[in-house]
Every structure is written in C-alpha cells, then in structure tokens.
Design a protein around this motif. Structure first.
Motif: not given
Length: 221
Positions: A70-76, A152-166, A123-126
């Motif tokens: 269940k680790n966070i990975v990306e398509m890249v 406006i651009m919405g940049y987002s981070i997904r970790s195992c604990d949070y979804r953070y977007t600015v 836990p640090e994977a995003i």
C-alpha cells in the motif's frame, strides 16, 4: 507486465461527475505488476501464464496469491522500474530545467517494493498531481480551461496519511507558479476522512502538517 487501471466517471462525489480535480477519486489508480521470479513463481514450460478462469468454478486456493503493497507510488515510476527489471541502466533524475536533456526521469524505481512485506509502508512516500483553473469562482471553462486562460494552478500531494492541495497564482506564459499568492488550501485526513469531505487546512492543530507538506513543493515545482 504492468497494468494500471483507467478510471471512469465520478458518481457525484463532491458534486462532480467528471474528474477535473485533485481529489483521490480523480487521481488515484491501482497498479498491478507481474514479474516472474519476483512477484510470482516462474511458470512451468508449456503452462499458460494467465489462463482463463471460469468464474463459476474458480477457487483462489488453486492459484498463486500475490501481495498488496500500500505504498504511495506514481505513474512516472514505471519508466525507471521497467528499465531496472529489463537489466538496463536506470535513467538519472531530471535536472531543472530539463528541456535540453535527451533522457531522464522524474520517477523512482519501485523494484525494491516487490521484496517488502505487505505491512511495510514508507510514511514519507508522496505522489504529486495538479489541475488548473481559470478563476476562483466557477465559470463556463472552469473544468477545461485553455492554456492561455489558466490563472490558478492546484498543486496536490498525497501521502499515506494526508491529501494536501494548494491553489496558487500561475503564469501560462512562463509556466511559473507563485506560491506566495495562495488562493485557497485543502487538507484531508486519509484514515478518518477517506472521501475527503472535511477540509481541515485552517485548523490550528494541523498547522505543523501544513508547513511540512508545503515544503515538499520547494525545489520540485
């Protein structure tokens, strides 16, 4: 063999039917990897790797069971991963800027995850995602703005604990984001709010989390 799942329409989550957002329902996809000798035993000569399974007679006990990491990975991450599995030299990380670099990658090989336990999580994977908007308020082209109209651009981070977007100022000519001009922010607790319905960005008890996640954007955008 790798397979990633394309996602279809939303079903009214957050009042939307399309997937023009940074929520999990729009950005998160499962990734399946099959590597003989690593993720599954090497099949016997003459046997089918993926035989037809009759749904009326299928028994999971008759087939090798894979594992779920269940680790966070990306398509890249697929490019460097396949390179390593193929015995090729893994491309180096892309510098900034990388327009003149012939071959590089923004991902990381996930081959080492194939050896980890299902319970081992980083836990640090995003994972990063982004989506543009032409304005703060909804308008006709809010979901699919032309490049010249993006403000406006919405940049987002997904970790195992949070979804953070600015949501920040964006220049469509220079492709530069200004993180000092914040339009709005979002923070969701993945475990207690999996559907991301309750934004806790402005709650003081999460100020430290917001500060930590915001720092991930420094040097990466």
């Amino acid at each position: 063999m790798t397979q990633k799942k394309k996602k279809g329409w939303s079903l009214g989550e957050h009042g939307e039917w399309a997937k023009y957002s940074n929520f999990d329902v729009a950005t998160r996809v499962p990734l399946m990897v099959y590597v003989p000798g690593r993720t599954a035993p090497i099949p016997e000569p003459g046997t089918k790797t993926f035989p037809y399974l009759d749904p009326f007679q299928y028994s999971s006990e008759r087939h090798y069971k894979g594992k779920v990491v269940k680790n966070i990975v990306e398509m890249v991450d697929l490019f460097p991963t396949i390179s390593e599995l193929a015995g090729l030299k893994v491309p180096h990380r892309c510098p900034r800027p990388s327009f003149d670099v012939e071959l590089c990658t923004e991902g990381s090989s996930i081959v080492h995850y194939m050896k980890t336990s299902e319970k081992d999580m980083d836990p640090e994977a995003i994972a990063y995602s982004q989506y543009p908007r032409p304005a703060d308020l909804p308008q006709q082209d809010s979901d699919l703005p032309l490049l010249k109209d993006i403000r406006i651009m919405g940049y987002s981070i997904r970790s195992c604990d949070y979804r953070y977007t600015v949501w920040v100022d964006f220049d469509p000519v220079t492709f530069v984001a200004d993180f000092e001009h914040l339009h709005s922010g979002e923070l969701y607790l993945v475990h207690s709010d999996p559907n991301q319905d309750h934004n806790v960005f402005n709650k003081t008890e999460y100020a430290g989390v917001v500060h930590k996640l915001r720092n991930y954007f420094k040097g990466s955008i």
